[in-house]
Design a protein around this motif. Structure first.
Motif, short mmCIF file in Angstrom:
data_model
loop_
_atom_site.label_atom_id
_atom_site.label_comp_id
_atom_site.label_asym_id
_atom_site.label_seq_id
_atom_site.Cartn_x
_atom_site.Cartn_y
_atom_site.Cartn_z
N ALA A 52 43.58 21.04 21.09
CA ALA A 52 42.92 21.27 22.37
C ALA A 52 41.88 20.22 22.70
O ALA A 52 41.09 19.82 21.83
N THR A 108 45.70 32.38 23.29
CA THR A 108 45.87 31.54 22.10
C THR A 108 44.96 31.95 20.95
O THR A 108 45.33 31.79 19.79
N ALA A 129 48.40 23.35 18.24
CA ALA A 129 48.03 23.04 19.61
C ALA A 129 46.65 22.38 19.55
O ALA A 129 45.65 23.04 19.27
N LEU A 131 49.99 23.17 27.44
CA LEU A 131 49.35 24.47 27.31
C LEU A 131 47.92 24.32 27.79
O LEU A 131 47.24 23.36 27.41
N SER A 167 46.84 20.44 24.25
CA SER A 167 46.43 21.53 25.13
C SER A 167 45.06 21.23 25.72
O SER A 167 44.38 20.30 25.31
N ASP A 182 47.03 29.88 29.20
CA ASP A 182 46.20 30.55 28.18
C ASP A 182 45.11 31.36 28.87
O ASP A 182 44.38 30.85 29.71
N HIS A 233 45.47 27.10 18.40
CA HIS A 233 44.22 26.57 18.97
C HIS A 233 43.33 25.92 17.93
O HIS A 233 42.82 26.57 17.01
#
Length: 311
Positions: free
Chosen positions: A45, A183, A43, A118, A93, A160, A7
């Motif tokens: 976000a 996450t 990942a 995700l 994500s 998540d 994350h």
């Protein structure tokens, strides 16, 4: 040692910088720090706090996708096979789906088409799909939220639960037949922040084969900020390992250095940004984790599970 960070709100920073007239944000603001800290998989976000419209969600996702398509450092992760690449890995994500108020299954399909693999249904707020930790504690998944979970399972999108309140958490665990992770959450027993996970939640994630990413934000490590160190974060990892085993641990540092002074209190001195990530590896060593265990936490658990699940 190589690290997979589950994350980082990089999508938000990319859009913010584009609004300021800047481009190549991944390369100019993130890549060097990540690679210096051996954070070679992230990942990335797109973060939504609860006020954004669906069109604003789309803008951020498309802006990040466009940057990833026009650079040659990061390999986009769209399927399990992409995780075999020798290049640094970027998995798109979403944190929070507040903009989805209708046509929820079509919205999830659109997100998947544009690279999202995700996602969480909510941030801290309560929205049309689910309730976060600051929402009504009696409210969990709505019917629309259940449809979203079903569609995510169908597409093999990872779910998540890091910001979900307890009702939403248990609804998701009951509803989903897919892959559920947290996450960026730590152990509630060591720091009773509502964003951290209670023992029964940790056990439930592990029972479904899920993962928990260790969060380096100060307030999730210890309420006494004078005691917040990377060593204290490693103790959260040790606690979870002793509770459910090493196979359910990962990294989800949630670095906030690129957001500015307003988030400075969240940053701990020995983990200021991604370039410091190897300090966590050393802290794990100092807390008697074996080399094999550290490798699993750092990246192997994520690689193994995502390689099996992503289509």
């Amino acid at each position: 040692m190589r690290i997979f960070d589950l994350h980082a709100d990089i999508g938000s920073d990319v859009l913010n910088q584009h609004h300021l007239g800047k481009d190549n944000v991944l390369l100019t603001r993130h890549s060097d720090k990540c690679l210096k800290g051996e954070v070679s998989a992230i990942a990335m976000a797109s973060f939504f706090s609860g006020k954004e419209t669906y069109e604003e969600m789309q803008e951020m996702i498309l802006t990040l996708e466009n940057e990833l398509e026009h650079q040659n450092v990061w390999q986009r992760v769209l399927s399990g096979n992409d995780l075999k690449s020798d290049r640094p890995l970027a998995l798109m994500s979403v944190e929070g789906m507040c903009g989805i108020k209708e046509n929820e299954c079509e919205a999830i399909e659109w997100m998947y088409k544009h690279g999202i693999r995700l996602a969480s249904l909510c941030w801290n707020e309560e929205n049309a799909l689910a309730s976060g930790v600051k929402g009504n504690p009696d409210h969990g998944l709505s019917e629309m939220g259940r449809n979203v979970i079903s569609k995510m399972d169908q597409l093999h999108m990872v779910i998540d639960v890091s910001h979900a309140n307890e009702k939403t958490f248990w609804d998701i665990l009951d509803c989903s037949k897919g892959f559920v992770i947290a996450t960026h959450s730590n152990a509630y027993t060591l720091c009773n922040h509502p964003r951290n996970l209670k023992d029964e939640q940790i056990r439930a994630i592990a029972a479904k084969g899920g993962l928990i990413g260790m969060n380096s934000c100060a307030y999730f490590i210890d309420h006494d900020l004078t005691k917040v160190t990377v060593d204290a974060l490693a103790k959260h990892a040790a606690y979870i390992k002793n509770l459910v085993g090493i196979d359910h641990l990962a990294c989800g540092f949630d670095f906030m250095d690129f957001f500015g002074e307003e988030d400075a209190d969240y940053i701990i001195n020995d983990m200021k940004d991604a370039s410091y990530a190897q300090n966590f590896i050393q802290a794990l060593k100092n807390n008697h984790f074996s080399d094999c265990e550290i490798k699993k936490i750092a990246y192997q658990n994520v690689i193994d599970r995502f390689s099996q699940y992503l289509r």
